[in-house]
Write a protein that holds these residues in place. Structure first.
Motif, PDB file in Angstrom:
ATOM      1  N   VAL A   4       0.659  -1.015   0.103  1.00 24.92           N
ATOM      2  CA  VAL A   4      -0.143  -0.108  -0.059  1.00 24.92           C
ATOM      3  C   VAL A   4       0.726   1.278  -0.062  1.00 24.92           C
ATOM      4  CG1 VAL A   4      -1.837   1.327   1.275  1.00 24.92           C
ATOM      5  CG2 VAL A   4      -1.940  -1.084   1.261  1.00 24.92           C
ATOM      6  N   VAL A   5       1.781   1.168   0.865  1.00 27.21           N
ATOM      7  CA  VAL A   5       2.674   2.577   0.981  1.00 27.21           C
ATOM      8  C   VAL A   5       4.284   1.863   0.812  1.00 27.21           C
ATOM      9  CG1 VAL A   5       3.810   4.053   2.351  1.00 27.21           C
ATOM     10  CG2 VAL A   5       1.212   3.640   2.430  1.00 27.21           C
ATOM     11  N   ARG A  34      -0.746  -4.663   2.543  1.00 29.71           N
ATOM     12  CA  ARG A  34      -2.047  -4.340   2.716  1.00 29.71           C
ATOM     13  C   ARG A  34      -2.442  -4.984   4.104  1.00 29.71           C
ATOM     14  NH1 ARG A  34      -4.859  -3.487  -2.406  1.00 29.71           N
ATOM     15  NH2 ARG A  34      -3.087  -3.012  -3.494  1.00 29.71           N
ATOM     16  N   GLY A  35      -3.441  -4.500   4.731  1.00 27.71           N
ATOM     17  CA  GLY A  35      -3.919  -4.935   6.146  1.00 27.71           C
ATOM     18  C   GLY A  35      -2.753  -4.538   7.189  1.00 27.71           C
ATOM     19  N   GLY A  36      -1.766  -3.701   6.910  1.00 23.71           N
ATOM     20  CA  GLY A  36      -1.145  -3.712   8.011  1.00 23.71           C
ATOM     21  C   GLY A  36      -1.693  -2.415   9.079  1.00 23.71           C
ATOM     22  N   PRO A  60     -12.170   3.388   1.486  1.00 31.14           N
ATOM     23  CA  PRO A  60     -10.806   3.535   1.144  1.00 31.14           C
ATOM     24  C   PRO A  60      -9.991   2.392   1.526  1.00 31.14           C
ATOM     25  CG  PRO A  60     -10.942   4.907   3.080  1.00 31.14           C
ATOM     26  CD  PRO A  60     -12.298   4.496   2.786  1.00 31.14           C
ATOM     27  N   ASP A  61      -8.812   2.080   0.851  1.00 34.00           N
ATOM     28  CA  ASP A  61      -7.995   0.920   1.086  1.00 34.00           C
ATOM     29  C   ASP A  61      -6.869   1.462   2.301  1.00 34.00           C
ATOM     30  OD1 ASP A  61      -9.076  -1.080  -0.759  1.00 34.00           O
ATOM     31  OD2 ASP A  61      -8.232   0.381  -2.265  1.00 34.00           O
ATOM     32  N   LEU A  62      -6.555   2.693   2.218  1.00 32.44           N
ATOM     33  CA  LEU A  62      -5.836   3.175   3.186  1.00 32.44           C
ATOM     34  C   LEU A  62      -6.063   4.177   4.197  1.00 32.44           C
ATOM     35  CD1 LEU A  62      -2.649   3.539   4.141  1.00 32.44           C
ATOM     36  CD2 LEU A  62      -2.323   5.037   2.383  1.00 32.44           C
ATOM     37  N   LYS A  89      -8.793  -3.105   6.192  1.00 35.24           N
ATOM     38  CA  LYS A  89      -8.167  -1.793   5.913  1.00 35.24           C
ATOM     39  C   LYS A  89      -6.875  -1.682   6.242  1.00 35.24           C
ATOM     40  CE  LYS A  89     -12.342  -0.027   4.808  1.00 35.24           C
ATOM     41  NZ  LYS A  89     -12.486  -0.279   3.276  1.00 35.24           N
ATOM     42  N   THR A  90      -5.796  -0.885   5.647  1.00 37.33           N
ATOM     43  CA  THR A  90      -4.365  -0.723   6.146  1.00 37.33           C
ATOM     44  C   THR A  90      -4.664   0.919   6.715  1.00 37.33           C
ATOM     45  OG1 THR A  90      -3.639  -1.581   4.103  1.00 37.33           O
ATOM     46  CG2 THR A  90      -2.010  -0.155   5.269  1.00 37.33           C
TER      47      THR A  90
END
Lengths: 254, 250
Positions: B22-23, B47-49, B170-172, B202-203
């Motif tokens: 994600v980042v 993802r998911g962190g 949102p994902d993040l 979600k992250t």
């Protein structure tokens, strides 16, 4: 393209919905505009004001018959046209600045601007939406102030109402283009207060002078060359619309 | 537990994929008027962190979060979100980022439902009014839907801000000191909401001043000191809280 238009409609609709609920900006600018016109009318003296209509005559006809034309006006000029137009523009300018300030101030409470900047919307679209909001506010302002000035200064719009509306519309686009951009600049800085007026007035001087002279020619001197400054107004609009579209991203800070 | 890793020298993926982190940042820095705010930040968050970003005032936490949110540009280094270069694709990437902060980022005079519906329309959400009503139900503000945020308490405002940040799914999720000014009850409700969101995949990146609460919520912690990463570790170690505290007071 349709997405851009719908985003502009959503953004401007939000601004106008807030204004409709609070009436924070319009309530203030309308009162200020009327006060400016009345004070200027009183300050310029009774010879510039609308004459009392003679029995059986309309106000405009009476105005045409009164030998009290504005200083410097051409022979046959309608009295009240030059000071009336000038007073109108002074009112539009000062009230307009408050409109621009008010429409940006909405974004400064509770970090609302950051919320807006987080959205997947082009910054140029944000500029156009604010411009539309400001134009709507100025249109409402003009609908109130113009009749007040016409009544108070007794100048007759009936010879060319379409030309008056067209000149004012084009001028308002230019003024709002400058005002929207500078309002964003000023709201991003810590220097607020009167800074916006100080920034807008000199920059919009060519627009205001051209527009005022066109209106005086049109109504004061009833000259056929009344629309001769149209090119300057349109060029002003285009230059500041493009500048605003391009620069808005640089001046907006969350 | 999240699996954040820091590796400034790592190679970059060639293209955006569903599995891209994600980042990803590499040598990320921000200098304003010769003052270094961020320096050589390199991190990768899958993802998911759930990452807690800690640091003293002025350490650069909020600036880093604003860079990740694409609100503030970095002056050096690279930033990829979902495998895409932020410089090239910021507007599209924003559609996948939600942010809450100590400021509500809402319009104080617009009723709660209208506020959320407005943001939903801006993000192109299908049936925004319906989605707004669902989220108001989720954050337990359904009875306040016609009230403007200016009438809300701090805790209610923060819940509404969370609903705003989730309007576009949102994902993040970036949370910049979201607990500021909340009482114990509101703070606990926000904790529960963040856990729910993390559980839903979600992250999340959270900046916060409360070390214990951060370590309890997040799977990994990064401590910034004078714009640099001073510590990066998974949470769970009993001695971690003390290490973090030592960096923060040093």
């Amino acid at each position: 393209m349709s997405r851009v238009w719908s985003q502009i409609a959503v953004l401007a609709g939000k601004d106008l919905a807030i204004e409709a609920r609070t009436r924070q900006t319009l309530g203030l600018v309308v009162v200020l505009g009327i006060l400016i016109i009345v004070v200027l009318g009183l300050g310029l003296g009774p010879q510039q004001m609308a004459p009392a209509p003679a029995p059986g005559m309309g106000g405009a006809a009476a105005a045409g018959a009164t030998p009290g034309a504005a200083p410097g006006a051409a022979p046959g000029a309608a009295p009240g046209a030059a000071p009336g137009v000038a007073a109108l523009w002074v009112a539009y300018l000062f009230a307009g600045v408050l409109c621009f300030e008010g429409s940006m101030a909405v974004e400064r409470h509770d970090g609302a601007l950051a919320g807006l900047l987080l959205a997947p919307v082009d910054r140029g679209v944000l500029y156009l939406a604010k411009l539309v909001t400001n134009l709507v506010l100025m249109l409402v302002l003009a609908l109130v102030l113009t009749p007040v000035a016409v009544l108070l200064f007794g100048f007759d719009l009936s010879p060319a109402p379409g030309s008056f509306a067209a000149i004012m519309a084009i001028s308002f686009v230019g003024l709002a283009a400058v005002g929207t951009l500078f309002a964003a600049v000023v709201s991003s800085s810590r220097l607020q207060g009167g800074l916006l007026a100080m920034a807008i007035f000199p920059v919009s001087l060519p627009l205001v002078m051209t527009s005022t002279q066109m209106l005086i020619r049109l109504f004061g001197q009833k000259s056929a060359s009344g629309l001769s400054g149209l090119g300057i107004l349109l060029a002003f609009d285009v230059i500041y619309l493009v500048a605003g579209w391009l620069a808005f991203e640089l001046v907006l800070e969350p | 537990m999240s699996t954040l890793s820091i590796n400034p020298a790592q190679d970059w993926p060639a293209a955006d994929t569903v599995t891209a982190p994600v980042v990803q940042t590499q040598g990320l820095g921000r200098v304003v008027d010769d003052r270094v705010i961020l320096r050589d930040i390199g991190l990768t968050l899958p993802r998911g962190g759930f990452l807690a970003l800690l640091g003293a005032n002025g350490a650069g936490k909020s600036t880093l979060l604003f860079c990740l949110a694409t609100l503030t540009p970095a002056t050096s280094g690279r930033l990829l979100l979902f495998g895409r270069e932020v410089k090239k694709d910021a507007a599209r990437l924003r559609a996948r980022i939600g942010m809450i902060s100590h400021q509500a980022m809402l319009y104080r005079d617009l009723p709660a439902l209208e506020n959320l519906t407005f943001f939903g329309r801006l993000y192109g959400v299908a049936r925004p009014a319906q989605k707004a009503a669902e989220l108001l139900e989720m954050v337990k503000l359904a009875d306040w839907r016609y009230e403007p945020p200016k009438n809300f308490s701090r805790g209610m405002l923060q819940r509404l801000a969370i609903a705003r940040s989730l309007m576009h799914d949102p994902d993040l999720l970036l949370a910049d000191e979201p607990f500021t000014g909340l009482d114990v009850r509101a703070s606990r409700q926000l904790e529960d909401l963040l856990r729910q969101l993390h559980g839903a995949g979600k992250t999340i990146i959270l900046t916060h001043h409360n070390i214990a609460q951060s370590l309890e919520l997040a799977g990994r912690v990064v401590v910034l000191r004078r714009g640099r990463v001073a510590l990066d570790a998974p949470t769970g170690s009993p001695a971690l809280a003390q290490s973090v505290e030592e960096i923060l007071v040093s």
